[in-house]
Design a protein around this motif. Structure first.
Motif, mmCIF file in Angstrom:
data_model
loop_
_atom_site.group_PDB
_atom_site.id
_atom_site.type_symbol
_atom_site.label_atom_id
_atom_site.label_comp_id
_atom_site.label_asym_id
_atom_site.label_seq_id
_atom_site.Cartn_x
_atom_site.Cartn_y
_atom_site.Cartn_z
ATOM 1 N N UNK A 49 -2.760 6.163 -3.491
ATOM 2 C CA UNK A 49 -3.268 4.812 -3.711
ATOM 3 C C UNK A 49 -3.620 4.544 -5.170
ATOM 4 N N UNK A 107 8.673 6.277 -3.879
ATOM 5 C CA UNK A 107 7.397 5.747 -3.416
ATOM 6 C C UNK A 107 7.579 5.378 -1.957
ATOM 7 N N UNK A 108 6.577 5.705 -1.149
ATOM 8 C CA UNK A 108 6.665 5.342 0.258
ATOM 9 C C UNK A 108 5.478 4.481 0.647
ATOM 10 N N UNK A 109 5.758 3.467 1.483
ATOM 11 C CA UNK A 109 4.683 2.735 2.142
ATOM 12 C C UNK A 109 4.914 2.893 3.630
ATOM 13 N N UNK A 116 -1.433 2.137 -6.777
ATOM 14 C CA UNK A 116 -1.797 0.753 -6.494
ATOM 15 C C UNK A 116 -2.956 0.298 -7.381
ATOM 16 N N UNK A 154 0.830 -1.211 0.000
ATOM 17 C CA UNK A 154 0.000 0.000 0.000
ATOM 18 C C UNK A 154 0.865 1.261 0.000
ATOM 19 N N UNK A 155 0.781 1.995 -1.089
ATOM 20 C CA UNK A 155 1.598 3.207 -1.219
ATOM 21 C C UNK A 155 0.936 4.342 -0.457
ATOM 22 N N UNK A 156 1.733 5.014 0.388
ATOM 23 C CA UNK A 156 1.178 6.073 1.228
ATOM 24 C C UNK A 156 1.589 7.462 0.756
ATOM 25 N N UNK A 157 2.617 7.527 -0.085
ATOM 26 C CA UNK A 157 3.078 8.834 -0.534
ATOM 27 C C UNK A 157 3.927 8.673 -1.783
#
Lengths: 442, 492, 126
Positions: C89, C60-62, C92, C38-41
């Motif tokens: 998101x 990409x940050x999760x 994703x 799940x990508x958060x940023x």
């Protein structure tokens, strides 16, 4: 050898445990260590003491410290600490916990950090705060590195010459190794000089500028025009603040700053010879992802309950390693709790009163000292709160010696020919009058 | 633990106060010029003293500390924090001292620094220590500053690389980067130790040094340390020792004797000071004799007449790394600990911490994957359960599930998903202050959890069952950050 | 098994490139988004930033990971996908639909170093 209170193992326990691991002796646990490195000589250390003996030892050490009436600030301020604080901080659930990695059993720590972040935002006017840094000077150094990371390919950071000497030294140390060139913006007439700032900015390549909100002379600086000048060069404005004074002075946000940093010590943290204190950092929302340190955020748990977690961790060293914004890991969490409890008790009103009493005491001392004829004003007419600067007309050595004899710590030489004095709400009128009469005798 | 859902701001009511300060006995100073005043008062709670006491007492009851129960958090050395340390640290004769007070008024303070330096030097085989770093990572950075200062003072400016093992703590590479050094990674061998053959080609005249911890983060002693030290020194590099893992070596092995030139200690790990929910710690840095002039200042020195002074200036010094001289309150606690411990108990710290770790490891390795056999030091790493859920086995439980289930049984979880060498890392460090009964109880629970994982993994996947909150949604927290009270709402 | 879009060019670090109106439209592959979870940023550069081939232009940050984005071409950023600021998101949901940046290329010849769909498929072993 007798049993030691911190080791619960009986000889039988040790025997049974060794048996389980199929070893004969405790020495065998180091069988993989090259023989030459296993120390055979006795350590040259003192023998174990009992608690009573330890107390006696510290009574001896304590007697070698001379209690002083503190009239010096310069980055560490003798403010009143409510009795509730040490009482709550000694609760072992706070004291003996690690970093809140397991959020389900760390909601206490996570909640107070969230409250702390909220309060730092209130005081500074900024959008987001981190969970704390080591101290004010290192927070300023972190802000410098953050400015470098935010403004690509720039090479310089400017520091006001009116910042506390310790802040300048720490930031310069970090800069030297981090590959940042430091440019100094001098103070003129006791305040950071805006024309000098503009001149330095015009040389280009500036990533950030650090200026004091209340400076080393105790003067409340006027930063009109600073943000515009700094932003015109696409640099970040960093304000170094006394958080106690922020209850009354213009906030970093109001001056247009991008980052606010400082030391939380003036929020009632005992002097304790310089630490532990707590650094703070708060930034505008757009800089959030470059902010160093831990951050606590609110979310919900599986049952829909409000819950708090460490968040935005992808910025941090344990994930980014060499690409992290900062290497900070442990911060000063318990001292952030200190600040949180202090601000809860004091509220905006209490903090304002602290400023009023301190400033009144300082003004009184300032005027009385001038009246002795032993000083002249360093920066006439400049506004100050609890701390102020004077030029001595008598030899500094003789003055300080005399004060020391009388148990006063006052008149710190902040730079050649300038002494600073500080009065907090803890200083009584009798103490202030006492100080004046001793100086009168010099 | 019961759930308590207030924030202090939510207890606030206009007109309440919780402070008690004297009346202003001075003539009122008058307000600041309007241009310098803030427009609105800051938003802070208005609460009474009892509100504050109850609120934070309630918060504390949602926390787990060493005093609550067993805390086998690998790499963190969560040993017992003796109470005499707290008593001493709160003595008014220390708490009231201003950091800039004249030397002759603080001789007791300076003596503590001096004595502490001598004791740490003896324990580690280093010559001198600075106490100015406030935490372990701060110590690492300071140590690297010393390393660079040394090279630079010799005109050796091209040494800009630092070698870091792939198993290292995340702070190592991050500290190197902050210090302006380029990180070069050296690989681990199958047996978890540094691969000397991988190291050799990395060593040239651009290497400033290597950062190691020994035992390493797998809890394994780097048996080839003599060769590594000789190689690095021959290439002109220095050896840095990350003292996070010093506990098993207490009283048995000294980093200085192994060839390390610079090291830091974590007083909040090895020397029993409480971690305070994430600090304050203290990360003193020790160096070999030839590096002493490069230590940061100020620093305490002993004069010929037996008095103590604070050294402020030195041409070779790396500089100033913190506001004053570090977290003195933490140093006081660690000094108290060493006085209580004494030389006769020092070796037991190391031995009993190693014994405990091996005992737990041997008691569980039939149910949890032990990637590397053999005697460990103070900690060891399992790579999850044998039937873990890391792969395609959808019924299995992961390391996260094991960790969360442990909370239900009144234990803190081990460190999870570190080191990065394994996918399901579960890093366990019992420390020397835990009894056999405590370790047996932990072992029994870990065995019970393994049984549950095999029979009904849902029990683990739904854990914790009786903590105040259960698996908060971290993704939402990161996507839509709510970071302060004014953006927060209690739940309906 | 992840989706691979025909007609795009791919880098070894899992970025894809589509040439559109003379601009390089750059995103990450479905394989990459799956690896991240799940990508958060999505950290993105600013318009007008110059980027070099192989240089990081963002990340990409999760929750528990961060992965740098490497530019497959050199040039100047002319547009960033602002939608991803508030809705990371989307990467994703559809990694090919949701591009990250558009770049005016310095040298179209650099595209020759990239893989076609078949070669990329072989590289990720699916």
């Amino acid at each position: 050898m007798g049993q030691f209170a911190y080791f619960p193992h009986t000889p039988e326990d040790i025997r049974a445990m060794l048996e389980k691991v199929s070893l004969r002796s405790l020495e065998d646990l180091y069988g993989d260590v090259p023989e030459e490195f296993v120390r055979k000589e006795e350590y040259d250390l003192p023998e174990a003491l009992s608690e009573e003996e330890v107390r006696a030892r510290f009574a001896e050490l304590s007697a070698r410290n001379v209690p002083m009436k503190v009239f010096v600030g310069a980055g560490a301020y003798d403010h009143y600490a409510p009795s509730v604080i040490p009482y709550l901080l000694s609760r072992s659930e706070f004291l003996t916990a690690y970093t809140p990695y397991q959020c389900e059993i760390s909601q206490g720590t996570l909640r107070y950090i969230f409250e702390y972040q909220s309060m730092i935002c209130s005081l500074t006017g900024m959008d987001v705060s981190n969970a704390s840094m080591y101290d004010g000077p290192t927070a300023a150094a972190e802000a410098m590195m953050m400015a470098m990371a935010s403004t690509r390919k720039k090479t310089r950071v400017l520091l006001s010459g009116a910042l506390l000497p310790g802040v300048i030294k720490v930031v310069s140390t970090y800069a030297k190794f981090h590959g940042v060139e430091i440019g100094m913006v001098p103070a003129m007439g006791g305040q950071t000089c805006i024309n000098c700032l503009k001149a330095e900015l015009s040389k280009g390549d500036v990533a950030g500028v650090i200026v004091p909100s209340v400076n080393r002379y105790g003067i409340v600086e006027d930063h009109t025009g600073f943000a515009d000048a700094v932003h015109a060069e696409k640099a970040l404005l960093i304000e170094y603040c006394d958080p106690s004074a922020l209850a009354v002075v213009k906030t970093p946000a109001e001056w247009g700053a991008d980052i606010a940093v400082g030391d939380g010590q003036p929020l009632g943290i005992p002097l304790t010879y310089g630490g532990p204190y707590v650094g703070f950092m708060a930034v505008r929302k757009e800089h959030l992802r470059k902010m160093p340190g831990r951050i606590v955020g609110q979310t919900v748990d599986r049952d829909g309950k409000r819950a708090f977690v460490l968040t935005l961790q992808a910025r941090e060293q344990h994930i980014r390693r060499e690409k992290a914004t900062s290497n900070i890991c442990s911060n000063q969490s318990l001292m952030a709790l200190y600040v949180t409890v202090y601000l809860s008790l004091m509220g905006a009103d209490g903090l304002k009163k602290v400023n009023e009493i301190s400033a009144s005491g300082a003004k009184y001392l300032h005027d009385r000292l001038l009246a002795t004829g032993k000083f002249e004003e360093a920066f006439p007419g400049k506004p100050f709160l609890k701390e102020f600067a004077l030029r001595p007309l008598v030899p500094v050595d003789r003055l300080q010696e005399k004060l020391l004899e009388a148990g006063y710590f006052a008149g710190l030489q902040i730079e050649e020919g300038i002494l600073t004095f500080c009065v907090t709400e803890r200083r009584t009128k009798e103490e202030v009058d006492g100080l004046v009469s001793i100086i009168g005798e010099v | 633990m019961k759930y308590y859902d207030k924030l202090i701001f939510e207890l606030s009511a206009e007109g309440r106060t919780g402070y008690s300060i004297p009346k202003n006995r001075f003539p009122a100073a008058g307000p600041l010029p309007e241009a310098l005043r803030r427009e609105e008062a800051p938003l802070l709670p208005q609460v009474s003293e009892i509100d504050v006491v109850r609120h934070y007492t309630n918060l504390s009851q949602m926390n787990f500390g060493v005093d609550t129960g067993f805390y086998p958090l690998g790499s963190c050395t969560m040993k017992y924090n003796p109470k005499i340390n707290e008593e001493i640290a709160n003595l008014p004769a220390f708490a009231g001292i201003h950091p800039l007070q004249p030397e002759k008024t603080v001789q007791g303070v300076l003596e503590v620094y001096y004595e502490m330096e001598r004791m740490l030097a003896e324990i580690t085989g280093m010559k001198a220590f600075t106490f100015n770093p406030c935490a372990g990572a701060h110590g690492e950075l300071t140590g690297l500053m010393v390393m660079r200062s040394y090279h630079l003072s010799r005109g050796d400016g091209k040494r800009t690389k630092v070698i870091v093992p792939d198993s290292a703590h995340g702070t190592n590479p991050a500290s190197a980067a902050v210090c302006g050094l380029e990180v070069v990674v050296v690989k681990s061998k199958e047996n978890g130790r540094i691969d000397v053959n991988d190291l050799k080609p990395l060593l040239d005249d651009t290497v400033a040094g290597i950062m190691m911890t020994n035992p390493n983060t797998l809890g394994l002693f780097e048996t080839e340390i003599r060769e590594i030290a000789a190689l690095v020194h021959a290439a002109g590099g220095l050896l840095y020792y990350d003292g996070a893992n010093m506990n098993p070596l207490m009283g048995v092995v000294r980093p200085g004797d192994m060839g390390f030139d610079i090291m830091h200690l974590n007083l909040h790990k090895t020397f029993s000071t409480p971690h305070g929910g994430g600090g304050p710690g203290s990360g003193p840095v020790g160096v070999a004799a030839y590096l002493e002039p490069y230590l940061p200042l100020p620093k305490v020195v002993r004069n010929d007449d037996g008095t103590f002074s604070v050294l402020q200036d030195g041409n070779l010094s790396a500089g100033k790394v913190s506001g004053f001289m570090g977290n003195f309150g933490v140093i006081l606690r660690a000094y108290t600990y060493l006085l209580m411990l004494g030389k006769e108990n020092l070796r037991k710290v190391g031995e009993l911490s190693v014994l405990g770790a091996n005992y737990v490891k041997e008691s569980l390795k039939d149910l949890y994957k032990l990637p590397i056999e053999g005697v460990c030091k103070h900690e060891f790493v399992f790579d999850g359960l044998f039937n873990d859920g890391a792969h395609d086995d959808v019924h299995g439980a992961t390391t996260l599930d094991v960790a969360k289930r442990l909370l239900d049984f009144g234990f803190h979880a081990p460190t999870i998903y570190f080191p990065l060498l394994f996918h399901q890392a579960l890093m366990i460090e019992p420390t020397e202050t835990e009894s056999k009964e405590t370790l047996d109880a932990f072992i029994a629970v870990m065995r019970e959890i393994a049984r549950e994982a095999a029979e009904d993994p849902a029990i683990l996947q739904d854990a914790p069952h009786n903590a105040p909150v259960r698996r908060p949604d971290e993704t939402t927290a990161a996507r839509n950050p709510i970071l302060k009270f004014t953006d927060s709402k209690p739940c309906e | 098994m992840s989706k691979i879009m025909e007609g795009l060019l791919y880098s070894e670090s899992h970025e894809w490139v589509k040439v559109e109106d003379g601009l390089a439209v750059i995103g990450v592959s479905d394989f990459a988004q799956k690896e991240m979870g799940e990508i958060t940023y999505v950290d993105m550069p600013e318009v007008d930033d110059e980027i070099g081939k192989g240089e990081t232009f963002g990340a990409l940050e999760s929750v528990k990971a961060a992965s740098d984005l490497y530019s497959p071409v050199s040039g100047v950023v002319v547009e960033v996908n602002e939608e991803l600021q508030d809705a990371p998101e989307k990467v994703n949901e559809d990694a090919f639909e949701n591009w990250i940046i558009k770049v005016r290329m310095n040298d179209e010849g650099e595209l020759a170093d990239l893989m076609d769909a078949a070669a990329y498929k072989a590289m990720i072993g699916e």
